[in-house]
Design a protein around this motif. Structure first.
Motif, PDB file in Angstrom:
ATOM      1  N   LEU A  30      -8.982  -5.080   0.433  1.00 56.00           N
ATOM      2  CA  LEU A  30      -8.853  -6.607   0.614  1.00 56.00           C
ATOM      3  C   LEU A  30      -9.975  -7.256   1.466  1.00 56.00           C
ATOM      4  N   SER A  31     -10.309  -6.758   2.466  1.00 54.13           N
ATOM      5  CA  SER A  31     -11.351  -7.081   3.073  1.00 54.13           C
ATOM      6  C   SER A  31     -12.845  -7.158   2.389  1.00 54.13           C
ATOM      7  N   HIS A  34     -12.379 -10.065   0.372  1.00 54.54           N
ATOM      8  CA  HIS A  34     -12.601 -11.513   0.924  1.00 54.54           C
ATOM      9  C   HIS A  34     -14.169 -11.623   1.447  1.00 54.54           C
ATOM     10  N   THR A  80      -9.762 -10.035  -7.858  1.00 57.83           N
ATOM     11  CA  THR A  80     -10.183 -11.188  -6.960  1.00 57.83           C
ATOM     12  C   THR A  80      -9.039 -11.690  -6.066  1.00 57.83           C
ATOM     13  N   LEU A  81      -9.202 -11.776  -5.103  1.00 59.88           N
ATOM     14  CA  LEU A  81      -7.909 -12.073  -3.951  1.00 59.88           C
ATOM     15  C   LEU A  81      -7.305 -13.565  -4.653  1.00 59.88           C
ATOM     16  N   GLY A  87      -6.269 -14.009   4.612  1.00 56.09           N
ATOM     17  CA  GLY A  87      -7.180 -14.061   5.577  1.00 56.09           C
ATOM     18  C   GLY A  87      -6.734 -14.602   7.011  1.00 56.09           C
TER      19      GLY A  87
END
Length: 103
Positions: A30-31, A34, A80-81, A87
């Motif tokens: 996820l990071s 992001h 894609t997020l 966040g």
């Protein structure tokens, strides 16, 4: 006045979301998404150093939970997020852990 942390009908869903986020490899993926936006499985393998089979497994779980969207273009699958709260949630937890460590 009800001062519950969560409505009782949402507890299971919230617990499931935290369970999915409770895996360090998933947080690294996820990071990476992001930081750089939409990426292929191959790019995420390179960014994290994880094996492709692990990356694919974790991306599948994150997609099932509604945190990611995927799109296919030819032989490539792009991720894609899809949760704008991720966040902020990670920053809140990280900030709290830093504050605790400084005490």
């Amino acid at each position: 006045m009800d001062r519950s942390l969560l409505p009782s009908d949402e507890v299971e869903a919230v617990a499931r979301r935290f369970d999915v986020l409770g895996v360090p490899a998933r947080l690294r993926l996820l990071s990476a998404l992001h930081a750089k936006g939409e990426q292929t499985v191959g790019a995420l393998v390179e960014a994290t150093g994880f094996r492709q089979s692990n990356v694919s497994k974790h991306l599948g779980r994150l997609t099932e939970e509604g945190l990611l969207v995927r799109r296919r273009e030819g032989v490539h699958v792009y991720y894609t997020l899809d949760d704008p709260t991720l966040g902020a949630l990670c920053m809140l937890v990280s900030r709290r852990l830093r504050d605790e460590a400084e005490r």
